[in-house]
Scaffold this motif. Structure first.
Motif, PDB file in Angstrom:
ATOM      1  N   GLN A 135       0.836  -1.201   0.000  1.00 40.21           N
ATOM      2  CA  GLN A 135       0.000   0.000   0.000  1.00 40.21           C
ATOM      3  C   GLN A 135       0.874   1.256   0.000  1.00 40.21           C
ATOM      4  O   GLN A 135       0.571   2.239  -0.690  1.00 40.21           O
ATOM      5  CB  GLN A 135      -0.919  -0.003   1.219  1.00 40.21           C
ATOM      6  N   LEU A 136       1.977   1.201   0.785  1.00 36.18           N
ATOM      7  CA  LEU A 136       2.891   2.335   0.833  1.00 36.18           C
ATOM      8  C   LEU A 136       3.547   2.557  -0.533  1.00 36.18           C
ATOM      9  O   LEU A 136       3.671   3.693  -1.000  1.00 36.18           O
ATOM     10  CB  LEU A 136       3.965   2.089   1.898  1.00 36.18           C
ATOM     11  N   LYS A 137       3.939   1.444  -1.192  1.00 33.27           N
ATOM     12  CA  LYS A 137       4.538   1.572  -2.524  1.00 33.27           C
ATOM     13  C   LYS A 137       3.547   2.182  -3.510  1.00 33.27           C
ATOM     14  O   LYS A 137       3.908   3.032  -4.332  1.00 33.27           O
ATOM     15  CB  LYS A 137       4.989   0.202  -3.023  1.00 33.27           C
ATOM     16  N   THR A 138       2.277   1.724  -3.422  1.00 32.26           N
ATOM     17  CA  THR A 138       1.248   2.274  -4.308  1.00 32.26           C
ATOM     18  C   THR A 138       1.056   3.770  -4.064  1.00 32.26           C
ATOM     19  O   THR A 138       0.946   4.563  -5.001  1.00 32.26           O
ATOM     20  CB  THR A 138      -0.082   1.534  -4.094  1.00 32.26           C
ATOM     21  N   THR A 139       1.040   4.139  -2.776  1.00 34.88           N
ATOM     22  CA  THR A 139       0.878   5.547  -2.430  1.00 34.88           C
ATOM     23  C   THR A 139       2.049   6.374  -2.929  1.00 34.88           C
ATOM     24  O   THR A 139       1.865   7.464  -3.486  1.00 34.88           O
ATOM     25  CB  THR A 139       0.747   5.700  -0.902  1.00 34.88           C
ATOM     26  N   VAL A 140       3.265   5.846  -2.731  1.00 29.53           N
ATOM     27  CA  VAL A 140       4.455   6.565  -3.193  1.00 29.53           C
ATOM     28  C   VAL A 140       4.441   6.712  -4.713  1.00 29.53           C
ATOM     29  O   VAL A 140       4.758   7.782  -5.258  1.00 29.53           O
ATOM     30  CB  VAL A 140       5.733   5.834  -2.733  1.00 29.53           C
ATOM     31  N   ALA A 141       4.070   5.613  -5.418  1.00 34.64           N
ATOM     32  CA  ALA A 141       4.002   5.676  -6.876  1.00 34.64           C
ATOM     33  C   ALA A 141       2.975   6.711  -7.326  1.00 34.64           C
ATOM     34  O   ALA A 141       3.206   7.469  -8.282  1.00 34.64           O
ATOM     35  CB  ALA A 141       3.649   4.301  -7.444  1.00 34.64           C
ATOM     36  N   ARG A 142       1.823   6.742  -6.628  1.00 33.33           N
ATOM     37  CA  ARG A 142       0.793   7.712  -6.989  1.00 33.33           C
ATOM     38  C   ARG A 142       1.281   9.141  -6.742  1.00 33.33           C
ATOM     39  O   ARG A 142       1.033  10.047  -7.548  1.00 33.33           O
ATOM     40  CB  ARG A 142      -0.480   7.445  -6.184  1.00 33.33           C
ATOM     41  N   LEU A 143       1.975   9.327  -5.609  1.00 35.55           N
ATOM     42  CA  LEU A 143       2.504  10.649  -5.307  1.00 35.55           C
ATOM     43  C   LEU A 143       3.553  11.068  -6.346  1.00 35.55           C
ATOM     44  O   LEU A 143       3.591  12.234  -6.761  1.00 35.55           O
ATOM     45  CB  LEU A 143       3.123  10.656  -3.904  1.00 35.55           C
ATOM     46  N   GLN A 144       4.403  10.108  -6.740  1.00 38.95           N
ATOM     47  CA  GLN A 144       5.394  10.422  -7.770  1.00 38.95           C
ATOM     48  C   GLN A 144       4.723  10.798  -9.084  1.00 38.95           C
ATOM     49  O   GLN A 144       5.157  11.720  -9.780  1.00 38.95           O
ATOM     50  CB  GLN A 144       6.325   9.230  -7.973  1.00 38.95           C
ATOM     51  N   GLN A 145       3.656  10.059  -9.429  1.00 35.38           N
ATOM     52  CA  GLN A 145       2.927  10.367 -10.663  1.00 35.38           C
ATOM     53  C   GLN A 145       2.277  11.747 -10.577  1.00 35.38           C
ATOM     54  O   GLN A 145       2.332  12.532 -11.528  1.00 35.38           O
ATOM     55  CB  GLN A 145       1.868   9.297 -10.915  1.00 35.38           C
ATOM     56  N   ASP A 146       1.656  12.020  -9.409  1.00 40.57           N
ATOM     57  CA  ASP A 146       1.038  13.339  -9.229  1.00 40.57           C
ATOM     58  C   ASP A 146       2.095  14.435  -9.319  1.00 40.57           C
ATOM     59  O   ASP A 146       1.848  15.495  -9.908  1.00 40.57           O
ATOM     60  CB  ASP A 146       0.319  13.408  -7.874  1.00 40.57           C
ATOM     61  N   HIS A 147       3.253  14.172  -8.717  1.00 42.68           N
ATOM     62  CA  HIS A 147       4.331  15.161  -8.770  1.00 42.68           C
ATOM     63  C   HIS A 147       4.772  15.399 -10.214  1.00 42.68           C
ATOM     64  O   HIS A 147       5.016  16.541 -10.624  1.00 42.68           O
ATOM     65  CB  HIS A 147       5.514  14.678  -7.927  1.00 42.68           C
ATOM     66  N   HIS A 148       4.857  14.294 -10.983  1.00 43.10           N
ATOM     67  CA  HIS A 148       5.251  14.434 -12.390  1.00 43.10           C
ATOM     68  C   HIS A 148       4.220  15.240 -13.169  1.00 43.10           C
ATOM     69  O   HIS A 148       4.572  16.111 -13.978  1.00 43.10           O
ATOM     70  CB  HIS A 148       5.410  13.046 -13.015  1.00 43.10           C
ATOM     71  N   VAL A 149       2.928  14.945 -12.901  1.00 42.87           N
ATOM     72  CA  VAL A 149       1.860  15.674 -13.601  1.00 42.87           C
ATOM     73  C   VAL A 149       1.905  17.156 -13.238  1.00 42.87           C
ATOM     74  O   VAL A 149       1.800  18.040 -14.106  1.00 42.87           O
ATOM     75  CB  VAL A 149       0.488  15.069 -13.246  1.00 42.87           C
ATOM     76  N   ILE A 150       2.078  17.429 -11.934  1.00 43.88           N
ATOM     77  CA  ILE A 150       2.119  18.826 -11.487  1.00 43.88           C
ATOM     78  C   ILE A 150       3.332  19.532 -12.085  1.00 43.88           C
ATOM     79  O   ILE A 150       3.239  20.671 -12.557  1.00 43.88           O
ATOM     80  CB  ILE A 150       2.149  18.892  -9.951  1.00 43.88           C
ATOM     81  N   SER A 151       4.492  18.831 -12.056  1.00 43.66           N
ATOM     82  CA  SER A 151       5.708  19.436 -12.606  1.00 43.66           C
ATOM     83  C   SER A 151       5.541  19.718 -14.100  1.00 43.66           C
ATOM     84  O   SER A 151       5.938  20.774 -14.592  1.00 43.66           O
ATOM     85  CB  SER A 151       6.905  18.502 -12.377  1.00 43.66           C
TER      86      SER A 151
END
Length: 235
Positions: A135-151
């Motif tokens: 679950q933590l890996k999924t959350t981190v991956a989602r956060l990384q994806q969101d960060h990429h989208v925002i960036s």
């Protein structure tokens, strides 16, 4: 060090305790930190706390108290210490019990059952830990994806903004150059008009001078003719 776990007693993870107490896992960890700070002991698997029923009862009392948290934690730690000391004076340690009865098949069966239960609890905790990690890996991956989208969005917006600024700057530059050309053209036209006016004025002055000179010459001639006429009368 704690040694009050009972045979067949179930161990609980932080998440299971949180679900039973209807609070967040982070709150369970925070309560555990306050209790440990005031002397309460938990079973540990590395840095991970393992809870038994007595720990859950202590956490419930800690949650429901209206007293200051540190004061309540000190009382719970003192009660635990008294319970452990009482257990030391009345009971034999688990290794001695099993060492004296290891030949008894019934007690050997109970011993193996305790070990099996503990292994089952460990497996359950490992499964829960694995699920938490996934679950933590999924959350981190989602956060990384969101960060990429925002960036990417910020980058695109910045690029568009710079493009608009460059375009406006170029338009202003072109407009300024056109204004300079127009002012230069007007200045040249005005300068030529002034030159033409001056030339026309010089022509008028020359014409006037010529007229004045002719008039003066005519007057002198007239004056000479009148003089001759008057001289005839005088004779």
């Amino acid at each position: 060090m704690r040694h009050d776990i009972q045979p067949n007693e179930r161990a609980f993870s932080s998440k299971e305790v949180a679900e039973e107490m209807n609070i967040a896992s982070a709150t369970v960890r925070r309560y555990g930190q306050i209790l440990e700070r005031n002397g309460y002991e938990f079973f540990k698997d590395g840095e991970r706390r393992i809870f038994v029923r007595s720990d859950i009862e202590a956490l419930i009392a800690f949650r429901d108290t209206e007293r200051p948290k540190d004061e309540m934690a000190e009382d719970l730690a003192r009660q635990q210490k008294e319970r452990l000391e009482e257990s030391d004076t009345t009971d034999m340690t688990i290794p001695d019990t099993y060492a004296g009865s290891i030949q008894d098949p019934a007690q050997l069966h109970d011993f193996l059952k305790v070990i099996a239960n503990e292994l089952a609890a460990s497996r359950e905790m490992n499964v829960q830990l694995t699920q938490d990690m996934e679950q933590l890996k999924t959350t981190v991956a989602r956060l990384q994806q969101d960060h990429h989208v925002i960036s990417s969005g910020v980058g695109n917006f910045s690029q568009k903004t710079h493009t608009k600024i460059d375009k406006l700057t170029e338009q202003q530059k072109n407009h300024y150059e056109e204004l300079l050309k127009e002012e230069k053209r007007k200045s040249e036209a005005l300068h030529k008009e002034l030159q033409d006016m001056r030339e026309e004025q010089r022509k008028e002055w020359r014409a006037q001078n010529d007229f004045n000179q002719q008039l003066a010459e005519a007057a002198n001639k007239s004056k000479g003719s009148l003089g001759k006429l008057f001289s005839l009368f005088r004779k």
